[in-house]
Design a protein around this motif. Structure first.
Motif, PDB file in Angstrom:
ATOM      1  N   LYS A 135      40.341  38.705  49.832  1.00 52.52           N
ATOM      2  CA  LYS A 135      39.062  38.527  50.507  1.00 52.52           C
ATOM      3  C   LYS A 135      38.044  37.840  49.599  1.00 52.52           C
ATOM      4  O   LYS A 135      37.330  36.922  50.022  1.00 52.52           O
ATOM      5  CB  LYS A 135      38.532  39.884  50.960  1.00 52.52           C
ATOM      6  CG  LYS A 135      37.164  39.828  51.640  1.00 52.52           C
ATOM      7  CD  LYS A 135      36.709  41.220  52.047  1.00 52.52           C
ATOM      8  CE  LYS A 135      35.326  41.163  52.700  1.00 52.52           C
ATOM      9  NZ  LYS A 135      34.874  42.512  53.126  1.00 52.52           N
ATOM     10  N   ILE A 136      37.967  38.281  48.364  1.00 49.24           N
ATOM     11  CA  ILE A 136      36.995  37.725  47.427  1.00 49.24           C
ATOM     12  C   ILE A 136      37.394  36.320  46.978  1.00 49.24           C
ATOM     13  O   ILE A 136      36.558  35.405  46.947  1.00 49.24           O
ATOM     14  CB  ILE A 136      36.849  38.658  46.199  1.00 49.24           C
ATOM     15  CG1 ILE A 136      36.255  40.002  46.628  1.00 49.24           C
ATOM     16  CG2 ILE A 136      35.973  38.013  45.133  1.00 49.24           C
ATOM     17  CD1 ILE A 136      36.257  41.050  45.539  1.00 49.24           C
ATOM     18  N   TYR A 139      39.370  34.039  48.373  1.00 52.13           N
ATOM     19  CA  TYR A 139      39.373  32.997  49.400  1.00 52.13           C
ATOM     20  C   TYR A 139      38.214  33.134  50.383  1.00 52.13           C
ATOM     21  O   TYR A 139      38.177  32.420  51.386  1.00 52.13           O
ATOM     22  CB  TYR A 139      40.707  33.028  50.153  1.00 52.13           C
ATOM     23  CG  TYR A 139      41.899  32.755  49.264  1.00 52.13           C
ATOM     24  CD1 TYR A 139      42.165  31.473  48.802  1.00 52.13           C
ATOM     25  CD2 TYR A 139      42.745  33.792  48.877  1.00 52.13           C
ATOM     26  CE1 TYR A 139      43.257  31.227  47.968  1.00 52.13           C
ATOM     27  CE2 TYR A 139      43.839  33.558  48.045  1.00 52.13           C
ATOM     28  CZ  TYR A 139      44.080  32.272  47.596  1.00 52.13           C
ATOM     29  OH  TYR A 139      45.151  32.025  46.775  1.00 52.13           O
ATOM     30  N   ARG A 140      37.296  34.065  50.110  1.00 52.56           N
ATOM     31  CA  ARG A 140      36.113  34.278  50.945  1.00 52.56           C
ATOM     32  C   ARG A 140      36.516  34.465  52.409  1.00 52.56           C
ATOM     33  O   ARG A 140      35.999  33.803  53.317  1.00 52.56           O
ATOM     34  CB  ARG A 140      35.142  33.105  50.795  1.00 52.56           C
ATOM     35  CG  ARG A 140      34.697  32.875  49.367  1.00 52.56           C
ATOM     36  CD  ARG A 140      33.919  31.586  49.212  1.00 52.56           C
ATOM     37  NE  ARG A 140      32.626  31.677  49.857  1.00 52.56           N
ATOM     38  CZ  ARG A 140      31.519  32.123  49.260  1.00 52.56           C
ATOM     39  NH1 ARG A 140      31.571  32.522  48.003  1.00 52.56           N
ATOM     40  NH2 ARG A 140      30.375  32.166  49.903  1.00 52.56           N
ATOM     41  N   ASP A 145      34.169  37.588  55.098  1.00 52.18           N
ATOM     42  CA  ASP A 145      33.174  38.181  54.218  1.00 52.18           C
ATOM     43  C   ASP A 145      31.891  38.403  54.991  1.00 52.18           C
ATOM     44  O   ASP A 145      31.209  37.458  55.387  1.00 52.18           O
ATOM     45  CB  ASP A 145      32.914  37.262  53.025  1.00 52.18           C
ATOM     46  CG  ASP A 145      32.010  37.905  51.979  1.00 52.18           C
ATOM     47  OD1 ASP A 145      31.566  39.043  52.213  1.00 52.18           O
ATOM     48  OD2 ASP A 145      31.764  37.259  50.945  1.00 52.18           O
ATOM     49  N   GLN A 155      28.466  36.740  54.247  1.00 53.72           N
ATOM     50  CA  GLN A 155      28.228  35.352  54.622  1.00 53.72           C
ATOM     51  C   GLN A 155      27.863  35.202  56.102  1.00 53.72           C
ATOM     52  O   GLN A 155      27.598  34.101  56.583  1.00 53.72           O
ATOM     53  CB  GLN A 155      29.485  34.510  54.338  1.00 53.72           C
ATOM     54  CG  GLN A 155      29.971  34.598  52.923  1.00 53.72           C
ATOM     55  CD  GLN A 155      28.983  34.029  51.927  1.00 53.72           C
ATOM     56  OE1 GLN A 155      28.353  33.002  52.191  1.00 53.72           O
ATOM     57  NE2 GLN A 155      28.821  34.701  50.804  1.00 53.72           N
TER      58      GLN A 155
END
Length: 232
Positions: A219-220, A222-223, A226, A229
């Motif tokens: 998750k972090i 490859y964003r 999230d 955002q």
């Protein structure tokens, strides 16, 4: 974010009404209700589309997790109450949130029943596992489920929640029912629900923290999905 949660809760309430009505209105039109339910499960995604853009790789991630959850049930078909489906749904929801958790939960039931057999129980399984995904997602956002003990307690309760919802489907299918009959259904299913609950604790205790850590890294890095955002 608050608006998204409100819409998701209203959506779940509406699905509850659809499920109950499906047992009284056109009960013979099984595939109509299944189709309607599957279309309805896309609603959380549309809610997220309204807030921010969902990338293709995020859609693929949700599909892969749902497939893993659904297919993990097949090898345990001889032991229907002992399977890792709920475990996969919980850890995925803790990391990616309630909307993603609901999608993974509902799709996992539909995918597994492609191999084990579709029926009027399918939409109830979809709803039950979807609801567990929503609850795990909400609690995961508060960091409550990051504790191994609390995570296992939630998994234990989720096993009984799933069984109680499925019992409700059986009760509603009957033309007549009494409170004694309802109690007999829930008492007779106790050991099956207990087996489900214990299996959830087993998988979460052994693999829960490692799965959450791995999914959090994805998750972090490859964003993916999230929530920080969402309002940008």
């Amino acid at each position: 974010m608050a608006r998204t949660k409100t819409l998701l809760i209203l959506f779940l309430i509406s699905l509850s009404g659809v499920l109950i009505l499906s047992e009284f209105i056109w009960p013979e039109h099984l595939y109509f209700w299944i189709s309607l339910f599957i279309i309805g499960t896309a609603a959380p995604f549309f809610i997220r589309f309204e807030v921010r853009h969902i990338s293709g790789r995020e859609v693929v991630l949700i599909g892969v997790l749902a497939a893993i959850a659904g297919l993990s049930r097949v090898p345990f078909s001889a032991f229907p109450s002992v399977q890792p489906v709920t475990f996969v749904i919980i850890v995925s929801s803790v990391v990616f949130g309630p909307e993603s958790g609901f999608i993974i939960g509902t799709l996992s039931a539909f995918v597994s029943n492609l191999f084990l057999g579709q029926g009027p129980w399918t939409i109830w399984q979809m709803y039950a596992w979807g609801l567990i995904g929503v609850l795990a997602g909400f609690l995961g956002q508060t960091k409550i489920l990051r504790s191994r003990i609390v995570l296992c307690v939630f998994g234990f309760l989720a096993g009984f929640l799933f069984g109680w919802i499925m019992n409700l489907w059986i009760i509603l299918m009957g033309h007549e029912w009494t409170w004694s009959m309802i109690m007999s259904y829930y008492l007779s299913s106790f050991y099956f629900d207990l087996a489900h609950a214990i299996s959830n604790v087993f998988f979460l205790a052994l693999f829960g923290k490692s799965w959450i850590k791995i999914l959090s890294r994805f998750k972090i890095k490859y964003r993916l999905l999230d929530d920080t955002q969402m309002n940008k």
